[in-house]
Design an enzyme around this catalytic site. Sequence first.
Site, mmCIF file in Angstrom:
data_model
loop_
_atom_site.group_PDB
_atom_site.id
_atom_site.type_symbol
_atom_site.label_atom_id
_atom_site.label_comp_id
_atom_site.label_asym_id
_atom_site.label_seq_id
_atom_site.Cartn_x
_atom_site.Cartn_y
_atom_site.Cartn_z
ATOM 1 N N GLU A 165 0.803 -1.231 0.000
ATOM 2 C CA GLU A 165 0.000 0.000 0.000
ATOM 3 C C GLU A 165 0.835 1.280 0.000
ATOM 4 O O GLU A 165 0.633 2.174 0.844
ATOM 5 C CB GLU A 165 -0.983 0.005 1.172
ATOM 6 C CG GLU A 165 -2.040 -1.058 1.035
ATOM 7 C CD GLU A 165 -3.288 -0.831 1.894
ATOM 8 O OE1 GLU A 165 -3.280 0.080 2.730
ATOM 9 O OE2 GLU A 165 -4.263 -1.577 1.698
ATOM 10 N N GLU A 370 -5.225 -8.536 -0.229
ATOM 11 C CA GLU A 370 -6.072 -8.227 0.931
ATOM 12 C C GLU A 370 -7.474 -7.917 0.466
ATOM 13 O O GLU A 370 -7.666 -7.362 -0.615
ATOM 14 C CB GLU A 370 -5.565 -7.004 1.718
ATOM 15 C CG GLU A 370 -4.365 -7.256 2.593
ATOM 16 C CD GLU A 370 -3.894 -6.023 3.356
ATOM 17 O OE1 GLU A 370 -4.737 -5.198 3.776
ATOM 18 O OE2 GLU A 370 -2.670 -5.888 3.518
HETATM 19 C C1 BGP Z 1 -4.643 -2.309 4.888
HETATM 20 C C2 BGP Z 1 -3.322 -2.707 5.448
HETATM 21 C C3 BGP Z 1 -3.362 -3.736 6.514
HETATM 22 C C4 BGP Z 1 -4.598 -3.740 7.364
HETATM 23 C C5 BGP Z 1 -5.872 -3.454 6.599
HETATM 24 C C6 BGP Z 1 -7.089 -3.174 7.446
HETATM 25 O O1 BGP Z 1 -4.605 -0.957 4.601
HETATM 26 O O2 BGP Z 1 -2.452 -3.160 4.445
HETATM 27 O O3 BGP Z 1 -2.156 -3.666 7.215
HETATM 28 O O4 BGP Z 1 -4.451 -3.119 8.560
HETATM 29 O O5 BGP Z 1 -5.732 -2.385 5.708
HETATM 30 O O6 BGP Z 1 -7.085 -1.860 7.905
HETATM 31 P P1 BGP Z 1 -7.418 -1.488 9.392
HETATM 32 O O7 BGP Z 1 -6.453 -2.260 10.226
HETATM 33 O O8 BGP Z 1 -7.227 -0.004 9.488
HETATM 34 O O9 BGP Z 1 -8.821 -1.887 9.608
#
Ligand code: BGP
Length: 472
Positions: A165, A370
């Site tokens: 990201e 993801e």
């Molecule tokens: C993405 C990241 C992850 C993870 C996910 C969920 O942006 O790559 O590391 O955290 O989002 O986001 P959050 O933890 O803010 O709910």
Amino acid sequence: MQHKTLKPFPDDFFWGASTSAYQVEGAALEDGKGPSCQDVKEIPEGTSDLSVSVDHYHHYKEDIALMAEMGFKSYRFSISWTRILPNGTGEVNPKGIEFYNNLIDECLKYDIEPIVTMFHFDMPAALDERGSWSKHESIDWFAEFATVLFENFGDRVKYWLTINEQNMLTLVGPVIGTLHVPEGTTNLTKEIYQQNHHQLVAQAKAMQICHEMLPEAKIGPAPNISLVYAASSKPEDVLASQNFNAIRNWLYLDAAVYGVYNNLAWAYLEEQDAVPTVTEEDLAIMKAGKPDFIGFNYYNTATVEASDGSEAAGANGDQQSHLTFPGVAKSVDNPNLVKTEFGWEIDPIGFRGTVREMYSRYRLPLLVTENGLGAYDTLTEDGKIHDPYRIEYLRRHIEQIQLAITDGVDMMGYNPWSAIDLISTHEGIKKRYGFIYVDRDDFDLKTLKRYRKDSFFWYKKVIESNGQDLTD
Ligand code: BGP
């Protein structure tokens, strides 16, 4: 497009799930690991620090066995830079190499393909002190780290992801806790895009080194990509959606795939007086580094309308990535979508739209690194976690992958977030994503015992049937 018959998922489709080192491992300063920016950042109020996380470092055998029980074909995890190079460069930590050797071997024991992210939000604190990504030499730091990884793990790891990201690091760095602001910065946007530029070059260099050292391996970027809709059919809104798409999405993929800056994004940077310094050598590296596939995270789409320039810049609404750029685009809620408990819009059809658009632009295989639902889960007295909301979310997204495959998109795999509960980027462990529940809360480590959620059994069936049985 409606299809009479759906094409099946490929036989070698990577069904699995994802984690990242600092969110799952714990052992933050154990066995020689140096601190990363995540270990020294200010922890958001009401959330856990990252010293123990869910202690995957000590539970990895049990955790991989549970993943194998679900039938995982792949496990996407990240390697902590400071476990390998405690100071970011120089001395290698043998205990860190040993841990990831064990983790990789444990995956291979069950025929689970390790998919390794090289950098997931955890800059070494020692390099932060030396200027972090604002320094041009950060390109060499990353290349050194990449070389150590390829040397030590390249005999077994065939799939690599460069930077997780990067677009979110650039657009919402303070939320992730990673933004380094050098003293004396007067134009923050310019500074941020200079750091972004160094990351683009570092990524290209890592891809180049990977291909030289490991001709059989495949490597790709892992940005967060999602379509940006126009709020209406007004031509001004459509132009705004093109602007936001360029700044949010195509800047990163045009650079990774074609080694060039997207023209609209560049025009935006010119307007902001934020054009980065780009050397001839940088451009040559960007051109030479080529990905073999595109890894990407997808959670939801965004929707924008035209901006007359009078609005405030920054996040608009609950979702941190729904931003307003004055004079460029203004984020608005999409009235056609419902939201999660944490205020994130849910858009499975937008998932199909996003992959169709990416594939037609770049023509590379796409790997979902993801996707998932953050929710409050409850452990019942008899040790169960009933999470039909997660099953429903995942089912609706998997259905769209099959439709996209039928549209002719080359999909390599699906690795939702997350394999196991872990610490959310800024909302602690109360916001859970895993198939496996971990017994702890933000301020009480409890037993750290693992429990199979209802979604665990459901996903096992999905994988067993290669995506054909999505029923409860
Ligand atoms: C993405 C990241 C992850 C993870 C996910 C969920 O942006 O790559 O590391 O955290 O989002 O986001 P959050 O933890 O803010 O709910």
